[in-house]
Design a protein around this motif. Structure first.
Motif, PDB file in Angstrom:
ATOM      1  N   LEU A   1      31.770 -98.461 -22.911  1.00 45.37           N
ATOM      2  CA  LEU A   1      30.921 -97.268 -22.841  1.00 45.37           C
ATOM      3  C   LEU A   1      30.786 -96.764 -21.400  1.00 45.37           C
ATOM      4  CD1 LEU A   1      28.030 -98.213 -25.299  1.00 45.37           C
ATOM      5  CD2 LEU A   1      29.556 -96.236 -25.517  1.00 45.37           C
ATOM      6  N   ALA A   2      30.593 -97.702 -20.471  1.00 42.32           N
ATOM      7  CA  ALA A   2      30.444 -97.313 -19.055  1.00 42.32           C
ATOM      8  C   ALA A   2      31.731 -96.657 -18.559  1.00 42.32           C
ATOM      9  CB  ALA A   2      30.103 -98.538 -18.208  1.00 42.32           C
ATOM     10  N   SER A   3      32.870 -97.216 -18.940  1.00 40.87           N
ATOM     11  CA  SER A   3      34.154 -96.649 -18.501  1.00 40.87           C
ATOM     12  C   SER A   3      34.355 -95.253 -19.056  1.00 40.87           C
ATOM     13  CB  SER A   3      35.311 -97.547 -18.941  1.00 40.87           C
ATOM     14  OG  SER A   3      35.263 -98.750 -18.233  1.00 40.87           O
ATOM     15  N   VAL A   4      33.997 -95.077 -20.320  1.00 35.95           N
ATOM     16  CA  VAL A   4      34.124 -93.749 -20.938  1.00 35.95           C
ATOM     17  C   VAL A   4      33.173 -92.766 -20.255  1.00 35.95           C
ATOM     18  CG1 VAL A   4      33.756 -92.448 -23.083  1.00 35.95           C
ATOM     19  CG2 VAL A   4      34.982 -94.632 -23.144  1.00 35.95           C
ATOM     20  N   GLU A   5      31.961 -93.246 -19.951  1.00 32.63           N
ATOM     21  CA  GLU A   5      30.958 -92.418 -19.256  1.00 32.63           C
ATOM     22  C   GLU A   5      31.495 -91.923 -17.902  1.00 32.63           C
ATOM     23  OE1 GLU A   5      27.989 -91.721 -20.574  1.00 32.63           O
ATOM     24  OE2 GLU A   5      27.110 -90.680 -18.857  1.00 32.63           O
TER      25      GLU A   5
END
Lengths: 98, 197
Positions: free
Chosen positions: B89-93
Motif C-alpha cells: 500500500l505504501a509503495s502504491v501510495e
C-alpha cells in the motif's frame, strides 16, 4: 601480436586455467571473472564470439615490452570490457566487467 | 588448471611499486574493493618489496565467491501477512507500485541506521497492535550494505532480532506514509520512485 593471435592465446589460457587477476591490495569486485560470477568457460565463450572492431592494444606503463590488450564486445545484449596482458604462460586480467 | 602453492614465486605488476616485481604466494585476509567484507585465508601473490597484495590466482576464485556470497546473502524474515500489505500500500501510495517495496525498505534501513531518520520511536512500534499476528509471509531483502546496516540499527535501537527490526521498520513506513502522511518524507520517496522508474 594482432587481435586474432591475442584472442587465440587468451582462449587457450582460459581453457587451460593459466589465469591470474591483478589486484590492488584488495579483491576487485568489478572483475566478474575474479569473483567467480563468470566462469572460465563463459569467459572463453564471450571472447570467442568477439570481433576485432572493439580491440586495442597499448604498452604496459611499468614495462613497455608487455602489451596490454583491451576488448570491448557485446554478448547477449551486455557490453563487456576486458583488459589483460600476457606474462609467460599466464594471462593476467586487469578487468573483466560489464 | 594452473595450481600454485604457498611459497611459490613469480613476476607480477605491483601498482604500489609501479613495477613488475617478484611476488610470493601466501595466505592472506583481503578486503573487497567496495569496502564490504573480506576474503579470509585466501591464496594471493604478495609483493616482496612492499607487501601489497598484487595478484589473485584463478584457483582462489571459488573461495572468493563462497565468502562473498555468504557475506552478501539475502536477509529473510517471516512477518505477519498485513506487514506485506502495508508495504504494498505504501509503495502504491508513492506511485511506485509493488516493485518499489525492496527499495522502500532499504531506504528506511539505510536512513535509520545512519541517523538520517530518527530511530528513537522504533522500539515502541513493536509494542503496538500491528506488530502482532502469526508470521505467515516472507520479506526478502538483498543488498551489499543491508546486513551491515541492520546490525548497526540493532545496536542503535537495542533490538536484537532481525525480524523485529524489519517489523519495526515496516510500522515506521506505515506511520510516515499511510498514517501521518509525512509530506517531506513522501516527497523524498516520490523523488526516488521517479529516479528509479
Amino acid at each position: 601480436m594482432g587481435f586474432n593471435e591475442a584472442k587465440r592465446k587468451l582462449i587457450e589460457c582460459l581453457n587451460t586455467g593459466y589465469v591470474l587477476h591483478e589486484e590492488r591490495n584488495d579483491v576487485d569486485v568489478k572483475n566478474l571473472l575474479a569473483i567467480g560470477v563468470v566462469s572460465l568457460e563463459e569467459a572463453a565463450y564471450i571472447i570467442g564470439r568477439s570481433r576485432g572492431d572493439g580491440y586495442s592494444v597499448s604498452p604496459h606503463h611499468f614495462d613497455t615490452e608487455i602489451d596490454v590488450h583491451v576488448l570491448v564486445t557485446k554478448f547477449s545484449v551486455q557490453a563487456w570490457y576486458v583488459k589483460w596482458y600476457f606474462l609467460g604462460p599466464d594471462s593476467v586480467f586487469i578487468s573483466f566487467h560489464q | 588448471m594452473k595450481i600454485l602453492k604457498v611459497g611459490d614465486t613469480q613476476r607480477a605488476a605491483c601498482d604500489h611499486c609501479k613495477a613488475f616485481v617478484l611476488v610470493t604466494f601466501k595466505l592472506r585476509t583481503v578486503p573487497f574493493s567496495d569496502g564490504v567484507g573480506t576474503v579470509k585465508n585466501v591464496l594471493v601473490g604478495v609483493c616482496e618489496h612492499c607487501d601489497s597484495v598484487v595478484v589473485l590466482p584463478h584457483q582462489s576464485t571459488p573461495v572468493v565467491k563462497k565468502q562473498m556470497d555468504a557475506q552478501r546473502k539475502a536477509l529473510e524474515s517471516r512477518v505477519p501477512a498485513h506487514m506485506v500489505d502495508i508495504l504494498n500500500l505504501a509503495s502504491v501510495e508513492l506511485s511506485g507500485g509493488t516493485e518499489f517495496v525492496p527499495a522502500l525498505i532499504k531506504f528506511y534501513i539505510h536512513s535509520l541506521s545512519n541517523n538520517e531518520i530518527s530511530s528513537r520511536e522504533i522500539p515502541q512500534y513493536l509494542d503496538s497492535e500491528l506488530a502482532k499476528g502469526r508470521s505467515q509471509k516472507r520479506i526478502s531483502i538483498k543488498g551489499r550494505l543491508v546486513a551491515e546496516e541492520i546490525d548497526r540499527l540493532k545496536d542503535i535501537t537495542s533490538i536484537r532480532s532481525t525480524t523485529d527490526i524489519i517489523k519495526a521498520v515496516v510500522l515506521k513506513i506505515n506511520d510516515d506514509v499511510l498514517v501521518k502522511k509525512n509530506i517531506g518524507m513522501i516527497k523524498q520517496l516520490k523523488n526516488i520512485v521517479a529516479a528509479t522508474a
